[in-house]
Design an enzyme around this catalytic site. Structure first.
Site, PDB file in Angstrom:
ATOM      1  N   ILE A 122      -6.943 -10.552   1.683  1.00 49.44           N
ATOM      2  CA  ILE A 122      -6.056 -10.507   2.712  1.00 49.44           C
ATOM      3  C   ILE A 122      -5.860  -9.157   2.923  1.00 49.44           C
ATOM      4  O   ILE A 122      -5.960  -8.087   2.220  1.00 49.44           O
ATOM      5  CB  ILE A 122      -4.566 -11.375   2.209  1.00 49.44           C
ATOM      6  CG1 ILE A 122      -3.914 -10.638   1.019  1.00 49.44           C
ATOM      7  CG2 ILE A 122      -4.914 -12.783   2.247  1.00 49.44           C
ATOM      8  CD1 ILE A 122      -2.647 -11.277   0.779  1.00 49.44           C
ATOM      9  N   ASP A 123      -5.208  -8.739   4.164  1.00 45.31           N
ATOM     10  CA  ASP A 123      -5.340  -7.468   4.642  1.00 45.31           C
ATOM     11  C   ASP A 123      -4.264  -6.518   3.814  1.00 45.31           C
ATOM     12  O   ASP A 123      -3.373  -7.047   3.220  1.00 45.31           O
ATOM     13  CB  ASP A 123      -4.822  -7.520   6.241  1.00 45.31           C
ATOM     14  CG  ASP A 123      -5.670  -8.050   7.030  1.00 45.31           C
ATOM     15  OD1 ASP A 123      -6.921  -8.136   6.943  1.00 45.31           O
ATOM     16  OD2 ASP A 123      -5.211  -8.598   7.958  1.00 45.31           O
TER      17      ASP A 123
END
EC number: 5.4.99.-
Length: 302
Positions: free
Chosen positions: A134-135
């Protein structure tokens, strides 16, 4: 070093932009290579703003990437679940998942290496155990493989779309319908290779399901469920339908926002998968972090 040769088939734009469109390299990286003398046009060094001509021969000598040394670091990780095969962690907003140039330390991988020694090696030394990402400025749940058996199983589940991944977000605008599906392919944005966009060119299937949780005067609290897992998928899809995520520096409004959050108001709230060894269905929730709760409270007051 690796040598790459390109021949232009038409008169085109400036060199750095043209090379960005021909490759997967970022424009900033190409500009650095041009400045360092790794790029030549028809045998001559040029500047980034050189205008490409028909039949130009562009040669890029790609410098060797220096191997990053990944060190174990004692970090305060929020481990939701752990056994001998898998680990589920609640990543805080602002933490990078694995080391990369500019982020050699302080990443989730650095912390995982200090927490446990038995991580899957399938993804190499920089991403041990990492099955999906995930970012940096998205918070929430990630599954980590502690051995190769678990890694292969979890990757196969992602490929077969049998994992369950649900996010919550605050988006700009009021979504009129209660739920919907965004089925739109995503690829690199030719104008900015660090950003994704809905496109038919060099794109991959991307499907996001969304459901409205609550509407405010100018904002909507939504849940988004991933059917596929493309880079920046939810962020790009919500922008595509006209409801960008609050605080998103790449896909949101260019205007400075006044919400109490550093990054996009997006949180991976729910994760489900089949345990690689036992076959048991594993379901996990991570409550909304305080910064996102504060955003929701503020949106309700506007």
């Amino acid at each position: 070093m690796t040598k790459h040769t390109f021949i232009s088939e038409e008169k085109s734009t400036r060199l750095d932009k043209w090379l960005t469109n021909q490759t997967e390299w970022s424009r900033s990286l190409i500009q650095q290579w041009i400045q360092d003398g790794h790029v030549a046009v028809n045998g001559e060094p040029v500047k980034s703003n050189y205008k490409i001509q028909l039949n130009d021969e562009v040669v890029v000598v790609e410098p060797e990437v220096k191997e990053l040394e990944v060190k174990a670091e004692s970090l305060d990780l929020d481990i939701i679940y752990e056994d001998k095969d898998v680990l589920v962690v609640n990543k805080p907003r602002g933490m990078v998942v694995h080391p990369a140039p500019g982020h050699a330390s302080g990443t989730l991988v650095n912390g995982l290496m200090a927490h446990c020694q038995d991580l899957s090696g399938i993804n190499g030394v920089l991403r041990p155990g990492i099955v999906h990402r995930i970012d940096k400025d998205t918070s929430g749940l990630l599954m980590v493989a502690k051995n190769d058996l678990a890694h292969e199983s979890l990757v196969e589940q992602l490929k077969n779309k049998t994992t369950k991944r649900r996010y919550e977000a605050l988006v700009s605008g009021v979504i009129p319908h209660d739920k919907g599906t965004i089925d739109a392919p995503i690829g690199r944005d030719p104008e900015d290779r660090q950003r994704m966009t809905v496109t038919d060119m060099h794109a991959r299937e991307a499907v996001t399901h969304f459901q409205v949780i609550e509407r405010f005067a100018n904002y909507t609290h939504v849940a988004c469920e991933l059917e596929t897992g493309r880079t920046h998928q939810i962020r790009a899809h919500m922008k595509y339908i006209g409801y960008p995520i609050v605080g998103d520096p790449k896909y949101g409004s260019r205007k400075k926002h006044d919400f109490p959050i550093n990054g996009q108001a997006l949180h991976a709230e729910f994760l489900g998968f089949i345990h690689p060894r036992t076959g048991e269905e594993m379901l996990f929730h991570a409550p909304l972090p305080d910064d996102l709760k504060n955003c929701l409270n503020q949106a309700g007051r506007k």
